[in-house]
Structure formats: structure tokens, C-alpha cells
Write an enzyme that holds these catalytic residues in place. Structure first.
Site, PDB file in Angstrom:
ATOM      1  N   LYS B 136       0.853  -1.195   0.000  1.00 26.36           N
ATOM      2  CA  LYS B 136       0.000   0.000   0.000  1.00 26.36           C
ATOM      3  C   LYS B 136       0.887   1.244   0.000  1.00 26.36           C
ATOM      4  O   LYS B 136       1.970   1.238   0.602  1.00 26.36           O
ATOM      5  CB  LYS B 136      -0.860  -0.044   1.260  1.00 26.36           C
ATOM      6  CG  LYS B 136      -1.910   1.026   1.400  1.00 26.36           C
ATOM      7  CD  LYS B 136      -2.678   0.798   2.709  1.00 26.36           C
ATOM      8  CE  LYS B 136      -3.850   1.733   2.870  1.00 26.36           C
ATOM      9  NZ  LYS B 136      -4.634   1.409   4.092  1.00 26.36           N
ATOM     10  N   SER B 211      -9.420   1.242   2.565  1.00 24.64           N
ATOM     11  CA  SER B 211      -8.477   2.119   1.913  1.00 24.64           C
ATOM     12  C   SER B 211      -7.377   1.372   1.159  1.00 24.64           C
ATOM     13  O   SER B 211      -6.617   1.993   0.442  1.00 24.64           O
ATOM     14  CB  SER B 211      -7.844   3.044   2.951  1.00 24.64           C
ATOM     15  OG  SER B 211      -7.084   2.301   3.874  1.00 24.64           O
ATOM     16  N   SER B 235      -9.849  -1.507   6.405  1.00 22.28           N
ATOM     17  CA  SER B 235      -9.139  -1.085   5.190  1.00 22.28           C
ATOM     18  C   SER B 235      -8.412  -2.210   4.462  1.00 22.28           C
ATOM     19  O   SER B 235      -8.019  -2.039   3.315  1.00 22.28           O
ATOM     20  CB  SER B 235      -8.151   0.036   5.520  1.00 22.28           C
ATOM     21  OG  SER B 235      -8.845   1.261   5.629  1.00 22.28           O
TER      22      SER B 235
END
Lengths: 557, 557
Positions: B136, B211, B235
Site C-alpha cells: 500500500k 483504503s 481497510s
């Protein structure tokens, strides 16, 4: 009309006295009002312990007693009675107990003896089978008060056991008494308005330490060989130092802390209290940790941190950082001598590599530590009942005291903790952010030096005169960082430990002031000298292993 | 004059395009502007992957690829190039990447190949030898931006690796790209003003989730077989649900999280983010956890919680709690069907005992969860620059956006998180105290029912239309309590999943509103249906073991 603290204290003391069988009472001439400053010998000379009881309580540590119990050499009842009796004597000499439940303990002991015989000779016995364990008063034991020495909590017996009390019982331990602590549980002198002050059995003019001072005195007199305290700034280690016993502050959460009464506002965060043992041998710290970590602590306490016992192999070589001081307070002459003596022995050993280290920024971190301890503030002069700050303080200190009109004890006044401003949420975040940086700095210290542990003083002094223990920089640093730390007794104050010139105190006026407290060996007669061994966070098992090696070298065990 | 976000975005997108070798570029007619709502097949049909590359990236999970690498069947370079190429294609189809460093990865792969040959055939290779791992964007990788999709952070390459990036490299992994996320990292839609929106490869009209949405899309297209995200409310799990991959949120601290950029004010406490994997198989979640827990995580991250890997034996029988809903939102028809289908398969298995459970007080706890997420407050209407609340908000959201004049993305506006009042220190303590009670309640649920895990939906719905993912009660509960949880894909929306009457939504108007989002199978075509398996805090290894058993039964692996 609610009872005053004086009435409550009188009732409580009378109850305590009733719980001590007549046959276990000392003749009045050697009771607590005795003249001797050191009462260590009275246990031997008072004649209340028979030969077996004297041997059980004098000559074995918890590990050895467990061995005897599991081998069927002694009955649980026999061991329990011996420690109850010795604790009763210790109480009469030092005022170290709060709740006394010898009857319950002996009844449980008899049941365990039956179980032992039913199990046909020791198979599948729980790890702490029949072992007497004493607890600091702040642990709840069903049916008994958790007054923590406050009038307002007297007469409210606990409805259930603290997580650790429940776990210890499930592990086979026999609980038989709880021990004294200071009003507020936040000072180095175990003194309160209900039970009074616990005396140091080695020198009654010196403090027994706090906040787990009752355990300290009880262990020193071997009225217990395994006691459990709590430590948020040094409350296990300070009494270990004052009374010359082993004291271990584990990382937070490894030993269940649920259901322990402290006077922090509920939900307080930042620096957390941790439960840990005081003992008469290093291997008993190991025994305690191992027994707990091998159990399903999570079932007892929703705040447990589940770091299991790994049965690590001992490391053949150890790298030991040595910090001579914390850069804030200069150790007094006996503390310096004791550390040097210990480090010299370690240096002479081929398996130990000594690495001199400096502890960075302790003064700064200690300021933040104190801020963490007073997040909600305590400045009630002038009181403003409409402010959130006041509400907390009022509720959690003065208001509790006010309920029974009890005065603030001298050592609590002296800490200054009752007149500090609180902080805001942003202030709390700022503290956290700075601590995160501190944690990186100390990780680097451990990692880059490849340290197995740090050896340092546990305090800049030994036990000090009553109500003068004023600082905990040496211990509080490790609470701030949440590193495990063990106190090991290495010597006593000796005649050679002369007071020296104040110019040796090189860290400023506060250091000089504290340094001047040491006036020479006479006033400090009998005061133990200890070292502190510190490990990395959550590496508690590795720390007890390393400490065992150091202890065996230093104390030639 | 500082650059506007539009300029920064244009520059960044041009850089990204430059990083994709010409030979790896899709013909314009099947680029990101393609018409198909589902792009899953394009990878197979586009012709850019040769047969071996297609096989390496299609037919193996991380565990199997590692086996091939360690056996010398494939070179690291070969595997790295295959995944770089496939990631490049995934990027062109779904806009899932942020930073692209294929060149570095291939260079490192070559070095690892040399090491492999030097080690004469695979001995003493690190646990993740040669395995491509995607991260990420919020993880720092030295030399590359950690912009987290914010204009203000573009052009500030990281000076050092995040703790986990450093650890993964030391474990032998090959890092080759970072992946997209939402502005603020706090919404269910991975959309921002610099990189734009990541599309769901199974249905571009549905969200890719957030996310960690970039990872979700990349994993679904197998441009990565092991990606790492972070999860503070769902997330990792939300994109796992949206893209139909496995997603594992470990307990806080077990996987190093140091050096991850999030937009919380420094020192924020309460509910903490945790790092964890997205993968194409359950055993790869195990592989990830095991590799990390067997490493010395403490050396990388001072915030690590050192719970080691124990090589637990699989339990022969499992007791599985099943929660049909969270008492706040009613699962949509496909989610209900998927859960029932899974539980029916489990119930038919002799080694599984199903225990129906209700999740207590989720609505109440979720309110507190949201308060934890907005401790510093975000109510800037009207703004009061003199207040501490504003200072924080300003600094940490609006002020960051304002630096490059970038607008708030629609899904962030929709969360309402930007217009909530903050709290005080006392309010924070109150939250902690209530959470401590919640932790006791859920401990009781697990302990008294002797549960190995709870199976439940990961959300009340599947992937939903863009910018409509509005609640995370199903996932956030476990962040609030810090329990580990794994998402397992079990099916897809099917023709039989008709929308049904709103009267099925029995928890009030908010529930009805959310329930009405599901309009039937047509709009939700291709949307994966998943379950969530939840374990007890710090018992992450036991959870992955239990989840593996459940996965093997449900997905007949």
C-alpha cells in the site's frame, strides 16, 4: 453519619488482631513497639516457630518448597500453617499485613492435601500446587476488603477475585494474606490512615519502601516466599531495594492486572501498572513468570498481552550494558560500590561481555513520565468544581480521602503529585509522540549494542529515612518505556561506605540535595544494596534467564 | 508559487506511464477507458504475457511460487518480471498503482539469483526468498514518494524504509510497486486527486473498496499474489470483499507498523492501525504471519508486540460461533445466502461444531469507534483557528488538502468524518473505560462458549456502487476490540440473489436505507461474496489455523 477514619482504623486493627491466633502472638516486650532497629533475628529467637516450621520458612525458596510439596515430603497444610504463623509474627514486628485469611488458607490447604492423596502421589498437580502466595492489598480476594488503606473502601468485601488471584488459585496456590501499601498507592512509604505504616525489618528508621512495601517487609522476614505487587513507577522494585529481596516488574499485560484497584481515573492511559513478583530467589521470579505465561491468561483478563513462555535455551554468552547512573541523580557511595563490585565480578567472567552505556535523556523522559502520572491534574488550589480537571482529582484523590475526613500522609504530600496541573487531549498526544521517539532511541541502544540486558542501580540510594524517598527516575524510566526490570540484592551498607563530598553529585542542585541524604553507614545500617537488570520490552523470559546468570555470578549461587 | 494538485497529478501520472515499458503497454482500445465492466479476462486475451508468465502469475499462490523459487525451478528475475508485467497491465486496466519501481525490483531479483547460485542450491535461503510483494502506498520505500495520494506530499521521496518494508527485504522479498488508496486513507473508495480512482476489475461500476483498494484490484488481477495493507476499521478487509481476495487484519503490533504514513495526529491513541496481507489463498495469510512472527520484529519497530509464532498443532475439532448479523445492519440477500451456504457446509462436517452467537452492543461500540476515529475533532464549520481542535484538524486534513488547493473526494465527504466534534481527555478516558467493559463482554462470549472463531459477514453488503460504502460496523468492531479477522471469498452474486422487501431490514431507518442499496443481481454482477472469520486478540496463529480448516471445507480446497 459515616464513620470517621479513626473509627474505621480502630475496627480494622482489632479485626486484624483477632485473626492472629493467641498462640502466634508475640510477648508484649518484643511486639511492634520493640526498641531494636533491626528485627530480623526475633523470628529465630521468639520461639513461636517449631523446628520444622522454622526450616520450611527459612531454608527454601518457592521452587524448592514446591518440590517438597509435589514429592509429598510436606503436606500443604504444614507449609501453609508455617507461613501463616511466620506472617503473623512479621505482622507483629513490621505491620506489613492488611487482610488476614489464615483460616481460609488452612482450609484450602487441607482440601489440596486430600486432592494430592486422591491423585495418588503427585501426578497432574497444578504448577503452583500448595504454594503459599501473598498479595498486595490492591488485588481483590473474594470476601475481603480491597481498601487499599483508604477509610472510604473499608467494609466493602470483594464480590470476585482479581484476574491474577483467580489464576493463582487455579494454578494451585494458597492465598493467605494481603499486604500494606501507601495511601494513594503512589509513594515510596507504605503508610496509610487505616493500617498505619509498615516498618523496614532491617532498620525501622529507614523506609520499607512502596507502594508494595508490605510485601517487601513480609518477604524480608520470610513470612512469604512469593508475593505479588504492582509497579507503575517502581512499586515492586523500590520495596525490593529497601528490604533486600528480588523484585520483578514484567512488561505490561503479561501478568494479568484486571480487577486490581488503583486510584487512577477509569480509562486512564499512558503509563500502565503491571503486576509482578517479589521473591527470595531469582529462580522464583522465573517460576512465577513461567507459571503465568504457560496459563491461558487471556481467559482471566481481557487486557492480557499473550506473550507465551518459550522455554528458551540459555544464551552461552551475554552482552551486558552497564549504566553507572541515569544522568539525573548520582548514586550514593554504597550504591556505587555495590554496582562496581557486581560489575567487577561480571567482567571477570568469560561468558559476560560488559558494554558501558549511557541512558539518553532520562531527565526529559522523567518529566513526561510525571505528566503521564498526573494527566488529569491534581491542582485543587483554588478548587474549581466546575472544571473537568477538578472533577477527576476530586473524585480520585481528595474526594476519596474526604469521605472519612482522613489526612494526606506525609510522603504523598512530599511527592508533589497532588499539586500538578493536568493536561489536554492534545497534550496527551504530544506525550505519546515524544515517547514514541524515546522508544526508538532505546530500541537503538539495545539493538545497535546487541545487548541482552542493562545493569544499573535501581535507585540513586538504598532505603532512606522515613518519608524521604522522593524520586523514581531509575525505575520510572522503564515504566515509561514498558521494559521489564528485575532488582537483585547484592550487598548491604558496610562500614567502608563513608559519605563523601557533595561535589561528587554532578547533575545540579536537585542531585546535590538528594546526594546529601546519605550521611554515612551508621544511619543506614542494614540497608540492602541492589542492582537493577533491565531487558527489552516483551522479552521477559530472556531477561529472567539473563538475570539468573548474572545473579549466579554476583551472588555466587 | 507551489504547484497545484492538477499539475502534480499530471506530472505523477506521466512518471507512472514512463515507468511502464513500451512492450508492456496495452493497445489503446483495451486501455483503462475500455467499455467492459469486467476486465478480468483481458489479462488472458491481451497477449502481453507469454505462456510461462501467464502460468507463473495465474496458477500459483505465494507459497507455491516460493517453493518453485527455492527449488530453482524459476529464477527470481523470471518471477519478478512476470509480476511486474502483470502489475503494469493491471495498472492500465484499473489504475491500482501509485509508485512503480520495476527496474529496482528486477535489479534486486538478479542479485538474489546470484546469491541463490552462490548458496549452492537453496540452502539457508531467507523465508520469502525472491517473492514479489506489493505494498500500500502508505508504507515508505526508500527513494520513492509516500504521497498517500495527497498533492502536498508529492516529490518527497522517503529517506528510509518503513519497518515492514525493511523486514520484508531482509526476509528476501522483492518489492516492485506501491498501490492506490483514498485521500485521507479513511474511506471505502480508493480515490484521490493525484492518482485518481482505482476501479474494481470485476465490475467497474462497483467500488474497488478502500483504503487498501489498489491492493485489492491488483490482487484480483493477480498482478500481485501477496500485498500488504493497513486496517484501522476495515481497510484490508473491505477491499478483500470488493475484489474477492483473502484479507487478514492481524492484532495490533504483531506485524510492524512503524514508519507507515497515516493522517492521524502524531501520538493519537485509542484504536490503532495494523498492517496485514491480502492474498489469493488462505495459506498465504499464514505464510505472511509466520514469516513475520518468526523474525525479530522488535529490531525493526519499537511499537512491536512480540507474540511469537508457535507452530501450533491444528485442533482436531473446532467450535465456531456464527453471527448472522451485527444487530445494526441487515446483510443483503447475496451476503445472507453466501453465509448460509458456508455455514451449511461447516455444519455438515463432523469436526466443526456450530454455535449460534449474537454480537452484543455493536451499535453502541460503533458510536465509540467513530469517536475514537475523530478524537481531535474535525468540525471546522465555523473554523476557529485559535482552538486546539481546529489546529489538529487543520493540520491533519483540511490543511493538508489546502496546501495544493485540492478538493475533498466525494467518499470522504460522505463519511461525515470531517464534520464531527472532537473530545476532551476526560472523554477519551470515558471511551477507554467503556471499551474495557466491551472487552470483558467479548472475552466472555469467546471463553464461555469455548469458541475457536466467529464466522460472520464482513459487511452487510458486497462491493457497492462508487462512493456509497458508508459504514464499517462489521469490520470496525474488531478494530475497536483489537481482534484478528480474516476475509474469505466464498461465492459471487448470482442470478438467484433477488432484491427482497425492505421489511427484512429490521434494525431501523438507517438499516432500511442501506438495505435498499441492493437492487438485485444485475447491477451487482461479478461482485464477490465473502465471509469474515474472527479470532481472539493475539491468537492470530490459532485464527489462521482455524480459518484454513474452514476455507478448505467451504471452498473445497
Amino acid at each position: 453519619m459515616p464513620k470517621t477514619y479513626q473509627t474505621l482504623a480502630a475496627e480494622k486493627k482489632a479485626q486484624q488482631w483477632d485473626k492472629i491466633p493467641k498462640a502466634w502472638r508475640l510477648p508484649t516486650e518484643i511486639s511492634i513497639s520493640h526498641d531494636a532497629s533491626n528485627v530480623m533475628d526475633i523470628l529465630r529467637t521468639c520461639g513461636l516457630l517449631n523446628e520444622t516450621e522454622a526450616s520450611i520458612t527459612s531454608d527454601y525458596d518457592a521452587t524448592a518448597i514446591l518440590g517438597q510439596l509435589k514429592a509429598g515430603e510436606w503436606s500443604v497444610e504444614q507449609v501453609t500453617v508455617a507461613f501463616c504463623k511466620r506472617a503473623a509474627i512479621a505482622q507483629q514486628l513490621t505491620n506489613c499485613l492488611t487482610e488476614i485469611f489464615f483460616d481460609d488458607a488452612i482450609e484450602r490447604a487441607k482440601k489440596l492435601d486430600l486432592e494430592y492423596h486422591a491423585s495418588s502421589g503427585g501426578k497432574a498437580l497444578p504448577p503452583l500446587f500448595g504454594l503459599p502466595v501473598s498479595l498486595k492489598d490492591s488485588f481483590q480476594v473474594r470476601g475481603y476488603d480491597t481498601s487499599t488503606g483508604l477509610g472510604c473502601f473499608v467494609g466493602e468485601p470483594a464480590g470476585e477475585n482479581s484476574a491474577l488471584a483467580a489464576l493463582l488459585i487455579d494454578l494451585g496456590a494458597v492465598l493467605y494474606c494481603k499486604t500494606n501499601l501507601p495511601q494513594s498507592i503512589m509513594t515510596g512509604d507504605s503508610d496509610n490512615n487505616i493500617f498505619g505504616r509498615t516498618l523496614n525489618p532491617r532498620n525501622k528508621f529507614l523506609t520499607a519502601g512502596g507502594s508494595t512495601g508490605g510485601e517487601g517487609a513480609l518477604l524480608a522476614l520470610r513470612g512469604s516466599i512469593l508475593g505479588v505487587g504492582t509497579d507503575i513507577g517502581g512499586s515492586i522494585r523500590v520495596p525490593a531495594v529497601c528490604n533486600g529481596v528480588y523484585g520483578f516488574r514484567p512488561s505490561v499485560g503479561l501478568v494479568p492486572h484486571g480487577g486490581v484497584r488503583d486510584l487512577n481515573p477509569p480509562g486512564t492511559d499512558g503509563v500502565l501498572s503491571t503486576a509482578g513478583p517479589l521473591s527470595t530467589s531469582l529462580r522464583d521470579c522465573s517460576l512465577f513468570l513461567k507459571s503465568i505465561l504457560q496459563a491461558d491468561t487471556w481467559k482471566y483478563d481481557s487486557t492480557s498481552v499473550s506473550v507465551p513462555w518459550l522455554d528458551l535455551k540459555p544464551k552461552p554468552k551475554l552482552r551486558i550494558g552497564v549504566a553507572l547512573n541515569d544522568g539525573v541523580y548520582t548514586p550514593s557511595p554504597p550504591v556505587r560500590r555495590g554496582l562496581k563490585q557486581a560489575v567487577d565480578l561480571l567482567r571477570d567472567n568469560n561468558d559476560i561481555q560488559i558494554v558501558p552505556v549511557n541512558l539518553p535523556d532520562v531527565k526529559l523522559y522523567y518529566q513526561d513520565y510525571v505528566r503521564y502520572m498526573t494527566l488529569s491534574g491534581s491542582d485543587v488550589s483554588p478548587p474549581d468544581p466546575s472544571s473537568a480537571t477538578f472533577r477527576l482529582t476530586e473524585k480520585h484523590y481528595y474526594e476519596l480521602f474526604a469521605r472519612t475526613s482522613e489526612p494526606v500522609i506525609p510522603s504523598l504530600k512530599a511527592t508533589g503529585l497532588l499539586s500538578l496541573p493536568g493536561t489536554t487531549l492534545q497534550g496527551f498526544f504530544d506525550l505519546n509522540a515524544r515517547r514514541a521517539e524515546a522508544a526508538k532511541t532505546y530500541l537503538k541502544l539495545f539493538r545497535d549494542n546487541d545487548l541482552d540486558a542493562i545493569v544499573m542501580p535501581p535507585a540513586p540510594h538504598t532505603a532512606v529515612p522515613l518519608d524521604t524517598w522522593s524520586t523514581i527516575t531509575y525505575t520510572g524510566l522503564w515504566n515509561y518505556l514498558d521494559y521489564p526490570a528485575i532488582v537483585i540484592p547484592v550487598d548491604r551498607v558496610r562500614d567502608i561506605d563513608s559519605a563523601d563530598d557533595l561535589s561528587n553529585a554532578k547533575f545540579g542542585p536537585d542531585d546535590e540535595k538528594l546526594y546529601s541524604l546519605y550521611t554515612g553507614p551508621e544511619q543506614y545500617k542494614g540497608a540492602p544494596v541492589c542492582i537493577q537488570v533491565v531487558g527489552y520490552r516483551h522479552k521477559d523470559e530472556a531477561l529472567v534467564n539473563a538475570a539468573a546468570v548474572l545473579d549466579s555470578i554476583i551472588n555466587k549461587i
